[in-house]
Design an enzyme around this catalytic site. Structure first.
Site, PDB file in Angstrom:
ATOM      1  N   SER A 198      27.476 -50.209 -19.234  1.00  0.00           N
ATOM      2  CA  SER A 198      28.937 -50.097 -19.216  1.00  0.00           C
ATOM      3  C   SER A 198      29.510 -50.995 -20.312  1.00  0.00           C
ATOM      4  O   SER A 198      28.878 -51.965 -20.731  1.00  0.00           O
ATOM      5  CB  SER A 198      29.484 -50.546 -17.864  1.00  0.00           C
ATOM      6  OG  SER A 198      29.348 -51.954 -17.749  1.00  0.00           O
ATOM      7  N   HIS A 246      26.658 -44.926 -15.421  1.00  0.00           N
ATOM      8  CA  HIS A 246      26.369 -46.360 -15.428  1.00  0.00           C
ATOM      9  C   HIS A 246      25.803 -46.742 -14.065  1.00  0.00           C
ATOM     10  O   HIS A 246      26.029 -46.069 -13.082  1.00  0.00           O
ATOM     11  CB  HIS A 246      27.660 -47.168 -15.648  1.00  0.00           C
ATOM     12  CG  HIS A 246      28.402 -46.804 -16.891  1.00  0.00           C
ATOM     13  ND1 HIS A 246      27.778 -46.686 -18.108  1.00  0.00           N
ATOM     14  CD2 HIS A 246      29.712 -46.542 -17.097  1.00  0.00           C
ATOM     15  CE1 HIS A 246      28.699 -46.375 -19.022  1.00  0.00           C
ATOM     16  NE2 HIS A 246      29.866 -46.279 -18.435  1.00  0.00           N
TER      17      HIS A 246
END
Length: 274
Positions: A198, A246
């Site tokens: 991320s 993610h």
């Protein structure tokens, strides 16, 4: 430990941004994710790059990494964030108006996901609206992953030219794909094996390298607080992320470990106000 490991694997100080120093004309740059695709660095792209890493006051003493978690609402952390020497933000979040008492208004670097450029700003057909929105960030750096996927390059370059033509105060810089590749490998050894890190974890890693003291705000991947109060996904909306992209809980586990080792501090609650 982690700080030294990060420096030896990835050297953010020299390599986190594509610069003329680390990417001479004639470089055949490999994309971060689409590693079979390359982009030759000719004069045109070379001239878009800063000569060297633009973070002249490194190392910064106190840095704030402001995530976009709903946990920031009613946190009253704005004043504390704004006292930091360097403030990182992710993906063009709102900072003006009433919300600034919770999230602060100072910004030194803000990331821009190219999907925001193509989606929200119609691939910069809404250039005026885009320039008005980024005016809130003063003379911050806008950091784009121009060389992660080939699809990102055009939108990222559009942002560069839009700012240049309008003589905007902000400067565009690009994530170095090699840096991000090494960073992903580093976190993989720690168990974060997601398709892609991320932005929050990328920027946290950069902050740990560039700053003596790092404090994270708005990092909370759960839908309730410790006291069981519901929390919106972002402080400005409740739009949930794409599934499977993610690994937030695993990433958060790593960030918690950094917190417990004293490498950074996580702010979980309201900030103390004088």
């Amino acid at each position: 430990l982690c700080r030294a490991e990060l420096a030896s694997c990835c050297d953010a100080v020299q390599n986190f941004v594509v610069s003329q120093n680390n990417t001479p004309v004639g470089t055949n740059m490999t994309y971060e994710v689409e590693s079979k695709k390359r982009i030759p660095i000719g004069e045109t792209i070379f001239n878009m790059l800063p000569i060297s890493q633009p973070f002249v006051e490194y190392p910064y003493n106190q840095c704030a990494v402001v995530g976009n978690g709903g946990i920031l609402n009613k946190s009253l952390c704005g004043a504390e964030i704004d006292k930091s020497d360097f403030v990182f933000r992710c993906n063009l979040p709102p900072t003006t108006g009433n919300i600034s008492k919770d999230v602060g208004s100072k910004t030194n670097l803000v990331t821009v996901n190219p999907s925001i450029i193509t989606g929200k700003y119609g691939n910069l057909k809404k250039k005026k609206e885009f320039l008005e929105d980024i005016a809130a960030y003063g003379d911050a750096f806008l950091l784009l992953p121009a060389f992660s996927y080939r699809a990102n390059t055009g939108a990222s370059f559009k942002v560069y030219y839009a700012l240049k033509e309008s003589k905007a105060r902000q400067k565009v810089i690009f994530f170095h794909p090699e840096y991000l590749k090494h960073l992903a490998l580093f976190w993989r050894t720690k168990g974060v094996t997601a398709y892609r890190l991320s932005t929050g974890l990328m920027i946290t890693s950069v902050a740990v390298a560039l700053c003596e003291n790092v404090k994270l705000y708005g990092f909370w991947p759960f839908s309730k607080t410790v006291e069981d109060t519901p929390v919106s996904h972002h402080y400005y909306d409740n739009k949930l992320p794409k599934q499977g992209f993610h690994e937030m809980p695993k990433e958060y586990g790593q960030i918690l470990q950094l917190h417990m080792k004293g490498i950074l501090k996580l702010q979980f609650s309201e900030c103390e106000t004088a």
